[in-house]
Design a protein around this motif. Structure first.
Motif, PDB file in Angstrom:
ATOM      1  N   GLY A  26      28.260  38.111  43.263  1.00 51.70           N
ATOM      2  CA  GLY A  26      29.058  38.708  44.325  1.00 51.70           C
ATOM      3  C   GLY A  26      30.503  38.302  44.253  1.00 51.70           C
ATOM      4  N   LEU A  27      31.067  37.949  45.416  1.00 49.92           N
ATOM      5  CA  LEU A  27      32.500  37.666  45.500  1.00 49.92           C
ATOM      6  C   LEU A  27      32.952  36.511  44.621  1.00 49.92           C
ATOM      7  CD1 LEU A  27      33.239  38.262  49.286  1.00 49.92           C
ATOM      8  CD2 LEU A  27      33.847  39.702  47.348  1.00 49.92           C
ATOM      9  N   PRO A  28      32.214  35.383  44.542  1.00 51.63           N
ATOM     10  CA  PRO A  28      32.676  34.303  43.665  1.00 51.63           C
ATOM     11  C   PRO A  28      32.836  34.748  42.216  1.00 51.63           C
ATOM     12  CG  PRO A  28      31.002  33.490  45.152  1.00 51.63           C
ATOM     13  CD  PRO A  28      31.020  34.978  45.321  1.00 51.63           C
ATOM     14  N   ARG A  29      31.858  35.537  41.730  1.00 50.64           N
ATOM     15  CA  ARG A  29      31.961  35.998  40.350  1.00 50.64           C
ATOM     16  C   ARG A  29      33.152  36.938  40.179  1.00 50.64           C
ATOM     17  NH1 ARG A  29      26.621  38.090  37.572  1.00 50.64           N
ATOM     18  NH2 ARG A  29      26.250  35.845  37.744  1.00 50.64           N
ATOM     19  N   TRP A  30      33.359  37.818  41.128  1.00 50.60           N
ATOM     20  CA  TRP A  30      34.502  38.732  41.032  1.00 50.60           C
ATOM     21  C   TRP A  30      35.821  37.962  41.098  1.00 50.60           C
ATOM     22  CZ3 TRP A  30      34.369  43.144  38.924  1.00 50.60           C
ATOM     23  CH2 TRP A  30      33.249  43.969  39.032  1.00 50.60           C
ATOM     24  N   GLY A  31      35.824  36.888  41.889  1.00 50.88           N
ATOM     25  CA  GLY A  31      37.022  36.054  41.939  1.00 50.88           C
ATOM     26  C   GLY A  31      37.321  35.399  40.617  1.00 50.88           C
ATOM     27  N   THR A  32      36.253  34.956  39.915  1.00 49.21           N
ATOM     28  CA  THR A  32      36.422  34.363  38.588  1.00 49.21           C
ATOM     29  C   THR A  32      36.935  35.396  37.590  1.00 49.21           C
ATOM     30  OG1 THR A  32      34.655  32.754  39.014  1.00 49.21           O
ATOM     31  CG2 THR A  32      35.229  33.179  36.706  1.00 49.21           C
ATOM     32  N   VAL A  33      36.310  36.582  37.608  1.00 50.25           N
ATOM     33  CA  VAL A  33      36.729  37.647  36.696  1.00 50.25           C
ATOM     34  C   VAL A  33      38.188  38.028  36.944  1.00 50.25           C
ATOM     35  CG1 VAL A  33      36.381  40.067  36.075  1.00 50.25           C
ATOM     36  CG2 VAL A  33      34.409  38.563  36.389  1.00 50.25           C
ATOM     37  N   LEU A  34      38.561  38.152  38.225  1.00 54.40           N
ATOM     38  CA  LEU A  34      39.938  38.538  38.554  1.00 54.40           C
ATOM     39  C   LEU A  34      40.926  37.509  38.041  1.00 54.40           C
ATOM     40  CD1 LEU A  34      41.864  40.466  40.041  1.00 54.40           C
ATOM     41  CD2 LEU A  34      41.566  39.038  42.072  1.00 54.40           C
ATOM     42  N   MET A  35      40.592  36.222  38.207  1.00 54.87           N
ATOM     43  CA  MET A  35      41.507  35.187  37.732  1.00 54.87           C
ATOM     44  C   MET A  35      41.642  35.227  36.224  1.00 54.87           C
ATOM     45  SD  MET A  35      43.622  32.795  38.284  1.00 54.87           S
ATOM     46  CE  MET A  35      43.425  32.214  39.983  1.00 54.87           C
ATOM     47  N   GLY A  36      40.544  35.477  35.509  1.00 56.21           N
ATOM     48  CA  GLY A  36      40.611  35.582  34.057  1.00 56.21           C
ATOM     49  C   GLY A  36      41.470  36.740  33.604  1.00 56.21           C
ATOM     50  N   VAL A  37      41.301  37.880  34.283  1.00 62.02           N
ATOM     51  CA  VAL A  37      42.110  39.056  33.930  1.00 62.02           C
ATOM     52  C   VAL A  37      43.583  38.794  34.238  1.00 62.02           C
ATOM     53  CG1 VAL A  37      42.566  41.476  34.476  1.00 62.02           C
ATOM     54  CG2 VAL A  37      40.210  40.670  34.252  1.00 62.02           C
ATOM     55  N   PHE A  38      43.859  38.204  35.406  1.00 63.05           N
ATOM     56  CA  PHE A  38      45.253  37.904  35.740  1.00 63.05           C
ATOM     57  C   PHE A  38      45.846  36.947  34.720  1.00 63.05           C
ATOM     58  CE2 PHE A  38      48.413  35.016  37.392  1.00 63.05           C
ATOM     59  CZ  PHE A  38      49.379  35.900  37.831  1.00 63.05           C
ATOM     60  N   GLY A  39      45.065  35.922  34.309  1.00 65.93           N
ATOM     61  CA  GLY A  39      45.571  34.974  33.330  1.00 65.93           C
ATOM     62  C   GLY A  39      45.990  35.655  32.049  1.00 65.93           C
ATOM     63  N   ALA A  40      45.187  36.651  31.619  1.00 63.93           N
ATOM     64  CA  ALA A  40      45.519  37.393  30.397  1.00 63.93           C
ATOM     65  C   ALA A  40      46.798  38.201  30.586  1.00 63.93           C
ATOM     66  CB  ALA A  40      44.359  38.298  30.010  1.00 63.93           C
ATOM     67  N   VAL A  41      46.892  38.924  31.706  1.00 65.25           N
ATOM     68  CA  VAL A  41      48.062  39.769  31.954  1.00 65.25           C
ATOM     69  C   VAL A  41      49.314  38.920  32.167  1.00 65.25           C
ATOM     70  CG1 VAL A  41      49.083  41.454  33.538  1.00 65.25           C
ATOM     71  CG2 VAL A  41      46.676  41.647  32.890  1.00 65.25           C
ATOM     72  N   GLY A  42      49.168  37.881  32.998  1.00 64.89           N
ATOM     73  CA  GLY A  42      50.322  37.022  33.273  1.00 64.89           C
ATOM     74  C   GLY A  42      50.830  36.314  32.029  1.00 64.89           C
ATOM     75  N   SER A  43      49.900  35.840  31.180  1.00 60.87           N
ATOM     76  CA  SER A  43      50.305  35.171  29.947  1.00 60.87           C
ATOM     77  C   SER A  43      51.006  36.145  29.011  1.00 60.87           C
ATOM     78  CB  SER A  43      49.081  34.574  29.243  1.00 60.87           C
ATOM     79  OG  SER A  43      48.460  33.601  30.048  1.00 60.87           O
ATOM     80  N   LEU A  44      50.444  37.334  28.878  1.00 61.04           N
ATOM     81  CA  LEU A  44      51.028  38.326  27.986  1.00 61.04           C
ATOM     82  C   LEU A  44      52.438  38.690  28.428  1.00 61.04           C
ATOM     83  CD1 LEU A  44      50.185  39.831  25.448  1.00 61.04           C
ATOM     84  CD2 LEU A  44      49.381  41.705  26.890  1.00 61.04           C
ATOM     85  N   PHE A  45      52.623  38.887  29.734  1.00 63.21           N
ATOM     86  CA  PHE A  45      53.962  39.205  30.234  1.00 63.21           C
ATOM     87  C   PHE A  45      54.926  38.046  29.982  1.00 63.21           C
ATOM     88  CE2 PHE A  45      57.129  38.558  33.547  1.00 63.21           C
ATOM     89  CZ  PHE A  45      57.874  39.724  33.420  1.00 63.21           C
ATOM     90  N   SER A  46      54.509  36.821  30.331  1.00 60.54           N
ATOM     91  CA  SER A  46      55.392  35.667  30.218  1.00 60.54           C
ATOM     92  C   SER A  46      55.805  35.400  28.780  1.00 60.54           C
ATOM     93  CB  SER A  46      54.700  34.426  30.797  1.00 60.54           C
ATOM     94  OG  SER A  46      54.370  34.620  32.164  1.00 60.54           O
ATOM     95  N   LEU A  47      54.896  35.700  27.838  1.00 59.83           N
ATOM     96  CA  LEU A  47      55.202  35.466  26.429  1.00 59.83           C
ATOM     97  C   LEU A  47      56.000  36.602  25.792  1.00 59.83           C
ATOM     98  CD1 LEU A  47      51.745  34.038  25.317  1.00 59.83           C
ATOM     99  CD2 LEU A  47      53.894  32.761  25.416  1.00 59.83           C
ATOM    100  N   LEU A  48      55.848  37.816  26.323  1.00 62.57           N
ATOM    101  CA  LEU A  48      56.430  38.988  25.675  1.00 62.57           C
ATOM    102  C   LEU A  48      57.783  39.414  26.209  1.00 62.57           C
ATOM    103  CD1 LEU A  48      53.629  41.614  24.916  1.00 62.57           C
ATOM    104  CD2 LEU A  48      55.055  40.355  23.303  1.00 62.57           C
TER     105      LEU A  48
END
Length: 464
Positions: free
Chosen positions: A355-377
């Motif tokens: 449920g929500l805890p798993r979706w929270g984990t997935v969201l953080m992982g996706v944000f980490g990928a997007v945020g890292s890509l933006f910050s590096l690029l």
């Protein structure tokens, strides 16, 4: 007005007006009304130069840092006409100087009336009564105390300059291959030889309180509403620091200064309140105050007469470089700890989470990928990747990679809304362990900081 900014917009506007009024392209108008009357047969604004001129264009060279040798560069084309992009020769520029020092003509070919030429000589603006200023279309200079009028022409590795000395009936056109400092030293060599200084150099005063001038100053001729504002991170700033000997030290920060003619670390001596002369006599700088007597601005009397504003602590480039580094570290951690690790090895405490805890984990992982890509690029996308003729790609338009980076910034901002929700839920419902909740909270705060940071630098949204 109280301040000036040097830019290419005014020249571009004049070129547009010429085309609108004459009904012919700017390049043709200049050929018919300037080059032809003055016999400037080796001059053109056409890009690339036409046959008959292109074969004689001088080769520019750049330093190969690996071999230490100068290697030839490809012909650089300019899209800046009429603010730039003109090819000419020494003889042609000599014809132009004769016309500008005389009655506006050369061997019977006239471009201006004598009255119009004389209108271009008087000073029309200056930041301080003792500093060089601007005339109609020309910049003043005062090498060794002699008044001269000047215009510069810059390419990647070719630097030209014209000097007019109406009172001496003297003109000078010079070109230097290498770097701008070569042009500067060549100019001073000429004036030191033929027009030497007659007054003693300024001496520092030990009683002057110079702490009020300490700070970093940034050109007022910067971009405020588009992502071009980020140029402030790499160039333009000048740091002012008091010295123990009663002088000020001034040096460009990062990639250097482009508006005020500051090079290396120079010493400046106060010659009257808020007016400083360089210790070697090569220029003036003045400072401006607000109603409370606080130093708020700096005005250069060199190069493009750059005007600067004093930066607040939160505007300094080192602070923002630190924030950039922090974003990269935090978002890479979010991607690995909340994105990669749960996929490879799911901890027992979360093996049954749903449920929500798993979706929270997935969201953080996706944000980490997007945020890292933006910050590096974002930085290489704007300033490094796609450079043309030594200039960042934005000088020639917004690239596909840059648009991708701007999309990443928007996605990161949208995902942050979800992070805020799951942070609240995590503490309310005790998701995960306390340590993991603290991690989640810290990353969410950094994500909110990224929104503020990208908005400040006009990187959030498509601000072209």
């Amino acid at each position: 007005g109280e301040m000036v900014t040097y830019d290419n917009y005014a020249a571009g506007l004049l070129g547009l007006l010429i085309e609108e009024i004459s009904g012919i392209p700017f390049t043709d108008y200049m050929a018919q009304n300037l080059f032809a009357p003055l016999g400037m047969h080796s001059s053109t604004f056409v890009q690339p130069p036409p046959e008959g001129i292109s074969e004689r264009v001088a080769t520019e060279y750049e330093l190969d840092e690996k071999t230490g040798e100068y290697v030839p560069m490809a012909l650089r084309l300019s899209h800046l006409a009429p603010a730039g992009g003109m090819h000419s020769s020494l003889m042609d520029m000599g014809h132009f100087l004769v016309a500008m020092l005389g009655d506006g003509s050369y061997q019977g070919g006239r471009i201006l009336s004598q009255e119009t030429v004389r209108m271009m000589y008087p000073q029309r603006f200056a930041s301080h009564p003792r500093m060089p200023g601007m005339t109609y279309g020309l910049l003043e200079d005062s090498p060794n105390g002699h008044r001269v009028l000047r215009r510069d022409g810059d390419s990647m590795n070719a630097w030209s300059r014209i000097y007019l000395m109406p009172d001496e009936a003297t003109g000078l056109f010079l070109v230097a291959i290498g770097d701008e400092q070569t042009r500067v030293e060549l100019s001073w060599a000429f004036f030191d030889r033929f027009y030497p200084r007659t007054e003693p150099l300024p001496q520092p005063s030990s009683t002057t309180d110079l702490e009020r001038y300490r700070g970093v100053f940034h050109p007022v001729a910067d971009t405020r509403t588009t992502f071009g504002k980020t140029v402030a991170l790499i160039a333009g700033d000048v740091r002012v620091t008091p010295n123990a000997d009663g002088t000020l030290a001034m040096r460009p920060v990062a990639a250097g200064d482009y508006a005020g003619g500051f090079e290396g670390t120079t010493r400046w001596v106060e010659v009257e309140p808020n007016l400083f002369e360089r210790s070697d006599g090569r220029g003036y700088v003045a400072f401006g105050e607000d109603e409370d007597g606080r130093v708020t601005h700096m005005y250069s009397g060199q190069r493009y007469m750059g005007h600067y504003r004093k930066l607040a602590w939160y505007e300094s480039a080192p602070l923002h470089y630190g924030l950039m580094a922090m974003f990269i570290v935090v978002f890479l951690f979010a991607f690995t700890s909340w994105g990669i690790v749960p996929l490879v090895r799911r901890p027992r405490s979360e093996s049954g989470s749903a449920g929500l805890p798993r979706w929270g984990t997935v969201l953080m992982g996706v944000f980490g990928a997007v945020g890292s890509l933006f910050s590096l690029l974002w930085f290489p996308a704007v300033f490094l990747i796609g450079m043309q003729s030594g200039e960042p790609a934005p000088a020639y338009g917004v690239t596909t990679l840059m648009r991708f980076v701007f999309v990443l910034a928007v996605i990161a901002a949208v995902l942050t809304i979800g992070l805020v929700y799951f942070t609240w839920q995590a503490w309310r419902e005790s998701y995960w362990t306390a340590a993991r909740r603290i991690q989640y909270t810290v990353i969410t705060v950094a994500a909110l900081g990224l929104i503020v940071w990208t908005h400040y630098w006009n990187l959030l949204g498509f601000r072209f």
